[in-house]
Scaffold this motif. Structure first.
Motif, short mmCIF file in Angstrom:
data_model
loop_
_atom_site.label_atom_id
_atom_site.label_comp_id
_atom_site.label_asym_id
_atom_site.label_seq_id
_atom_site.Cartn_x
_atom_site.Cartn_y
_atom_site.Cartn_z
N GLU A 53 8.77 9.87 -12.80
CA GLU A 53 8.52 10.01 -11.36
C GLU A 53 8.17 11.46 -11.02
N ASP A 54 8.89 12.40 -11.59
CA ASP A 54 8.60 13.82 -11.37
C ASP A 54 7.21 14.20 -11.86
N LYS A 55 6.78 13.58 -12.96
CA LYS A 55 5.46 13.85 -13.53
C LYS A 55 4.34 13.17 -12.75
N GLY A 56 4.70 12.25 -11.86
CA GLY A 56 3.68 11.58 -11.05
C GLY A 56 3.19 10.26 -11.62
N PHE A 57 3.89 9.72 -12.62
CA PHE A 57 3.49 8.44 -13.20
C PHE A 57 4.11 7.25 -12.49
N LEU A 58 5.27 7.44 -11.89
CA LEU A 58 6.00 6.36 -11.21
C LEU A 58 6.41 6.79 -9.81
N GLN A 59 6.70 5.80 -8.99
CA GLN A 59 7.39 6.04 -7.72
C GLN A 59 8.42 4.93 -7.56
N HIS A 60 9.48 5.25 -6.81
CA HIS A 60 10.48 4.21 -6.59
C HIS A 60 10.51 3.85 -5.12
N VAL A 61 10.86 2.60 -4.87
CA VAL A 61 11.01 2.10 -3.51
C VAL A 61 12.33 1.36 -3.43
N LYS A 62 12.91 1.37 -2.27
CA LYS A 62 14.16 0.65 -2.03
C LYS A 62 13.78 -0.71 -1.47
N PRO A 63 14.12 -1.78 -2.20
CA PRO A 63 13.77 -3.12 -1.71
C PRO A 63 14.61 -3.49 -0.48
N VAL A 64 14.09 -4.43 0.29
CA VAL A 64 14.81 -4.91 1.47
C VAL A 64 16.14 -5.53 1.05
N GLU A 65 16.09 -6.32 -0.01
CA GLU A 65 17.30 -6.94 -0.54
C GLU A 65 17.66 -6.28 -1.86
N GLY A 66 18.94 -6.16 -2.11
CA GLY A 66 19.41 -5.57 -3.36
C GLY A 66 19.62 -4.09 -3.22
N ARG A 67 20.31 -3.55 -4.22
CA ARG A 67 20.66 -2.13 -4.17
C ARG A 67 19.81 -1.28 -5.09
N ALA A 68 19.24 -1.86 -6.12
CA ALA A 68 18.55 -1.08 -7.15
C ALA A 68 17.15 -0.68 -6.69
N PHE A 69 16.79 0.56 -6.98
CA PHE A 69 15.43 1.00 -6.74
C PHE A 69 14.48 0.23 -7.65
N VAL A 70 13.29 -0.01 -7.16
CA VAL A 70 12.23 -0.64 -7.94
C VAL A 70 11.18 0.43 -8.20
N TYR A 71 10.83 0.59 -9.47
CA TYR A 71 9.84 1.59 -9.87
C TYR A 71 8.51 0.90 -10.10
N GLU A 72 7.45 1.54 -9.59
CA GLU A 72 6.11 1.01 -9.77
C GLU A 72 5.19 2.13 -10.24
N PRO A 73 4.18 1.77 -11.03
CA PRO A 73 3.30 2.80 -11.58
C PRO A 73 2.36 3.39 -10.52
N LEU A 74 2.15 4.68 -10.61
CA LEU A 74 1.15 5.37 -9.80
C LEU A 74 -0.11 5.65 -10.62
N VAL A 75 0.05 5.59 -11.93
CA VAL A 75 -1.05 5.83 -12.86
C VAL A 75 -1.18 4.59 -13.74
N GLY A 76 -2.39 4.07 -13.84
CA GLY A 76 -2.62 2.89 -14.66
C GLY A 76 -2.74 3.26 -16.14
N ARG A 77 -2.66 2.25 -16.97
CA ARG A 77 -2.75 2.44 -18.42
C ARG A 77 -4.09 3.07 -18.80
N ASP A 78 -5.19 2.61 -18.19
CA ASP A 78 -6.52 3.15 -18.52
C ASP A 78 -6.62 4.63 -18.16
N GLU A 79 -6.13 4.99 -16.98
CA GLU A 79 -6.17 6.40 -16.56
C GLU A 79 -5.32 7.27 -17.49
#
Length: 127
Positions: A53-79
Motif C-alpha cells: 500500500e505504501d508503494k502504491g500497489f494496493l489500497q484498502h477500503v473499509k467494507p460496510v459490513e464486517g471489520r476487516a479492511f479489503v485490499y484492492e490493486p491499484l496497479v494491474g499485473r500488466d503494468e
C-alpha cells in the motif's frame, strides 16, 4: 511523508499481488489462507500488504459490513510487468530494448513454437 513508490516488487510482494490479481479484492486473511502452504504468519502478510500500500500497489477500503479492511490493486499485473521490464532494460541492457530482445532470441531454451510466435508478432507489428 509517504514512501516513494517503487516500481519493483520483491518475490514476497509478488506472491501476495498474484493472489489479489487472481482473486480480486481480498482481506489479509484471504491472502494468508491462499498462501497457507508457505506457512506465512498473519502479521507477515499484513506487514507486506501495508508495504504494498505504501508503494502504491494496493489500497484498502473499509467494507460496510464486517471489520476487516479489503485490499484492492491499484496497479494491474500488466503494468507491473511493464515496469519490471523497464527496470531490467535500464539495469542490465543499457536502456536498450533491442539488447533485451536479442538476448531473449539467443536463449537456447526458446522453443521453436515460441520463436515462431515472436516472428509472427514482429511481422504483424511491421505492417
Amino acid at each position: 511523508m509517504a514512501r516513494k513508490r517503487s516500481l519493483n516488487l520483491t518475490e514476497a510482494e509478488l506472491r501476495l499481488m498474484d493472489v489479489i490479481w487472481d482473486r480480486g479484492p481480498c482481506t489479509v486473511s484471504d491472502v494468508a489462507d491462499a498462501l497457507k502452504e508457505l506457512g506465512l504468519a498473519y502479521n507477515t502478510v499484513l506487514t507486506t500488504m501495508r508495504i504494498l500500500e505504501d508503494k502504491g500497489f494496493l489500497q484498502h477500503v473499509k467494507p460496510v459490513e464486517g471489520r476487516a479492511f479489503v485490499y484492492e490493486p491499484l496497479v494491474g499485473r500488466d503494468e507491473a510487468g511493464r515496469n519490471a521490464v523497464r527496470y531490467l532494460v535500464s539495469r542490465f541492457f543499457r536502456n536498450s530494448p533491442e539488447l533485451l530482445v536479442l538476448n531473449v532470441l539467443n536463449d537456447e531454451d526458446l522453443t521453436a513454437r515460441e520463436l515462431g510466435r515472436i516472428r509472427k508478432l514482429l511481422a504483424e507489428d511491421a505492417k
